[in-house]
Design a protein around this motif. Structure first.
Motif, PDB file in Angstrom:
ATOM      1  N   VAL A   1       0.826  -1.253  -0.083  1.00 58.48           N
ATOM      2  CA  VAL A   1       0.031  -0.013  -0.166  1.00 58.48           C
ATOM      3  C   VAL A   1       0.906   1.312  -0.002  1.00 58.48           C
ATOM      4  CG1 VAL A   1      -1.796   1.637   1.266  1.00 58.48           C
ATOM      5  CG2 VAL A   1      -1.891  -1.034   1.102  1.00 58.48           C
ATOM      6  N   ASP A   2       2.297   1.248   0.724  1.00 57.76           N
ATOM      7  CA  ASP A   2       2.811   2.374   0.702  1.00 57.76           C
ATOM      8  C   ASP A   2       3.453   2.718  -0.479  1.00 57.76           C
ATOM      9  OD1 ASP A   2       2.069   2.824   3.667  1.00 57.76           O
ATOM     10  OD2 ASP A   2       3.995   1.867   4.474  1.00 57.76           O
ATOM     11  N   LEU A   3       4.029   1.421  -1.136  1.00 61.19           N
ATOM     12  CA  LEU A   3       4.503   1.716  -2.257  1.00 61.19           C
ATOM     13  C   LEU A   3       3.801   2.276  -3.331  1.00 61.19           C
ATOM     14  CD1 LEU A   3       7.494   1.080  -3.748  1.00 61.19           C
ATOM     15  CD2 LEU A   3       6.498  -1.374  -4.387  1.00 61.19           C
ATOM     16  N   HIS A   4       2.400   1.827  -3.256  1.00 61.32           N
ATOM     17  CA  HIS A   4       1.292   2.521  -4.329  1.00 61.32           C
ATOM     18  C   HIS A   4       1.183   3.853  -4.024  1.00 61.32           C
ATOM     19  CE1 HIS A   4      -2.210   2.396  -6.836  1.00 61.32           C
ATOM     20  NE2 HIS A   4      -2.893   2.884  -5.799  1.00 61.32           N
ATOM     21  N   TYR A   5       1.191   4.159  -2.722  1.00 64.44           N
ATOM     22  CA  TYR A   5       0.970   5.711  -2.354  1.00 64.44           C
ATOM     23  C   TYR A   5       2.133   6.579  -3.063  1.00 64.44           C
ATOM     24  CZ  TYR A   5       0.222   9.684   0.545  1.00 64.44           C
ATOM     25  OH  TYR A   5       0.202  11.007   1.046  1.00 64.44           O
ATOM     26  N   LEU A   6       3.436   5.934  -2.805  1.00 63.30           N
ATOM     27  CA  LEU A   6       4.580   6.831  -3.433  1.00 63.30           C
ATOM     28  C   LEU A   6       4.251   6.855  -4.995  1.00 63.30           C
ATOM     29  CD1 LEU A   6       7.500   7.766  -3.245  1.00 63.30           C
ATOM     30  CD2 LEU A   6       8.187   5.276  -3.542  1.00 63.30           C
ATOM     31  N   HIS A   7       3.929   5.828  -5.677  1.00 67.09           N
ATOM     32  CA  HIS A   7       3.636   5.933  -6.881  1.00 67.09           C
ATOM     33  C   HIS A   7       2.622   7.004  -7.359  1.00 67.09           C
ATOM     34  CE1 HIS A   7       2.921   3.644 -11.103  1.00 67.09           C
ATOM     35  NE2 HIS A   7       3.920   4.643 -10.983  1.00 67.09           N
TER      36      HIS A   7
ATOM     37  N   GLU B   1       5.386  12.271 -14.854  1.00 69.00           N
ATOM     38  CA  GLU B   1       4.344  11.590 -15.477  1.00 69.00           C
ATOM     39  C   GLU B   1       4.870  10.410 -16.237  1.00 69.00           C
ATOM     40  OE1 GLU B   1       0.921  12.267 -16.130  1.00 69.00           O
ATOM     41  OE2 GLU B   1       1.373  13.832 -14.392  1.00 69.00           O
ATOM     42  N   GLU B   2       6.249  10.384 -16.543  1.00 70.62           N
ATOM     43  CA  GLU B   2       6.706   9.187 -17.367  1.00 70.62           C
ATOM     44  C   GLU B   2       6.758   8.161 -16.057  1.00 70.62           C
ATOM     45  OE1 GLU B   2       7.958   8.312 -19.987  1.00 70.62           O
ATOM     46  OE2 GLU B   2       7.374  10.327 -20.804  1.00 70.62           O
ATOM     47  N   ILE B   3       6.983   8.199 -14.701  1.00 65.20           N
ATOM     48  CA  ILE B   3       7.064   7.316 -13.761  1.00 65.20           C
ATOM     49  C   ILE B   3       5.665   6.934 -13.670  1.00 65.20           C
ATOM     50  CG2 ILE B   3       7.003   7.170 -11.253  1.00 65.20           C
ATOM     51  CD1 ILE B   3       9.689   8.786 -11.290  1.00 65.20           C
ATOM     52  N   LYS B   4       4.723   7.751 -13.624  1.00 64.01           N
ATOM     53  CA  LYS B   4       3.043   7.521 -13.362  1.00 64.01           C
ATOM     54  C   LYS B   4       2.729   6.379 -14.415  1.00 64.01           C
ATOM     55  CE  LYS B   4       1.422  11.128 -10.187  1.00 64.01           C
ATOM     56  NZ  LYS B   4       0.266  11.880 -10.129  1.00 64.01           N
ATOM     57  N   HIS B   5       3.254   6.447 -15.627  1.00 64.83           N
ATOM     58  CA  HIS B   5       2.742   5.538 -16.844  1.00 64.83           C
ATOM     59  C   HIS B   5       3.339   4.229 -16.537  1.00 64.83           C
ATOM     60  CE1 HIS B   5       1.258   9.323 -18.481  1.00 64.83           C
ATOM     61  NE2 HIS B   5       0.355   8.517 -19.057  1.00 64.83           N
TER      62      HIS B   5
END
Length: 302
Positions: free
Chosen positions: A239-245, A251-255
């Protein structure tokens, strides 16, 4: 799930554990069998003797067509479906070994995984993107008090130390204990990795300093009912890793997909780009054959 199916499930999980299956596999197969029993109950089947071979086939067909709840617009992946098939086959084997009077037999149904398609789906992060994610950790959870904010931030920093910098699998990193870290030799002992193989992973100077800081200034100050390096539960880390994302501005990271294993893919790709041989990368990651490591050559060429 009714008491009858619960009893079978409990005995099935114990049987898998007795046979020496990895803890992750036991949990995984247990979840799949739970889904099967709940599906049977939805069809008004409340006892295993009522189940027929066609019910297994119908359940498998249902899994192959149902939507993926995690990724909208997709169905379940081939590897995920194969877990269902194997878990139910093992259940049939278990029932027969326990002397159950049932007509259920293993189907040996499997989906051939398209390796080229699997490789195309792997999107490792660049070194710059990894740095951006790590830097973003210090700005997370501003709404929490200092103690809880520090706990979550330190745990996320440790995720990158182990799953990225050391290339560990999820089970390997999560089950690691401070006793398996040798600061004198700058090594980490991985007990019972994939295929029940032990291995030793070297620590870089940065990993050495990060682990010393975490253990002596943080982990040793916390009392909890286990000896794992990570304080929190696995689901909390996810959950914490997902929150960091989600919180990252790039935007490149988010994709890209961010999960534990993609960090492992990322370090392997970076090591290959920096000139490490495929043979050494295979040893570093704990692969049993070079073919598994060749995927990173394809990723770089892509």
């Amino acid at each position: 799930m009714n008491t009858h199916f619960k009893a079978i499930h409990e005995q099935y999980v114990f049987w898998l554990d007795t046979l020496g299956f990895a803890t992750e596999t036991v949990c995984n197969y247990g979840y799949r069998v739970t889904d099967f029993f709940l599906w049977l109950e939805s069809k008004d089947i409340t006892h295993i003797v009522q189940a027929e071979q066609k019910h297994i086939n119908d359940f498998f067909d249902c899994q192959q067509t149902r939507p993926n709840t995690k990724f909208k617009g997709r169905t379940l992946s081939a590897s995920y479906l194969n877990d269902y098939f194997t878990a139910i086959d093992k259940l049939c084997e278990f029932l027969h070994q326990m002397g159950a009077r049932t007509s259920l037999v293993p189907t040996n149904r499997r989906i051939t995984i398209d390796e080229s398609q699997r490789i195309r789906r792997i999107e490792p992060f660049t070194v710059e993107e990894i740095k951006m994610l790590q830097e973003a950790i210090n700005h997370l959870y501003p709404h929490l008090d200092h103690e809880h904010r520090q706990l979550k931030q330190e745990q996320l920093k440790l995720v990158f130390v182990l799953f990225y910098a050391c290339g560990l699998r999820l089970s390997e990193g999560y089950n690691l204990t401070p006793a398996e870290i040798d600061f004198n030799r700058k090594t980490i002992f991985i007990r019972q990795g994939k295929g029940y193989k032990d291995r030793i992973v070297p620590m870089s100077d940065n990993v050495y300093k990060a682990l010393q800081h975490y253990i002596y200034n943080f982990r040793n100050q916390i009392r909890c009912g286990h000896d794992r390096l990570f304080v929190q539960k696995k689901i909390t880390l996810s959950v914490d890793l997902h929150y960091l994302h989600q919180q990252c501005d790039n935007e490149e990271i988010k994709h890209k997909r961010l999960h534990f294993h993609v960090l492992r893919h990322s370090i392997a790709t970076h090591l290959l780009q920096n000139g490490m041989s495929v043979e050494n990368i295979a040893r570093f990651l704990g692969y049993g054959c070079l073919e598994s490591t060749q995927i990173y050559t394809h990723i770089i060429n892509r």
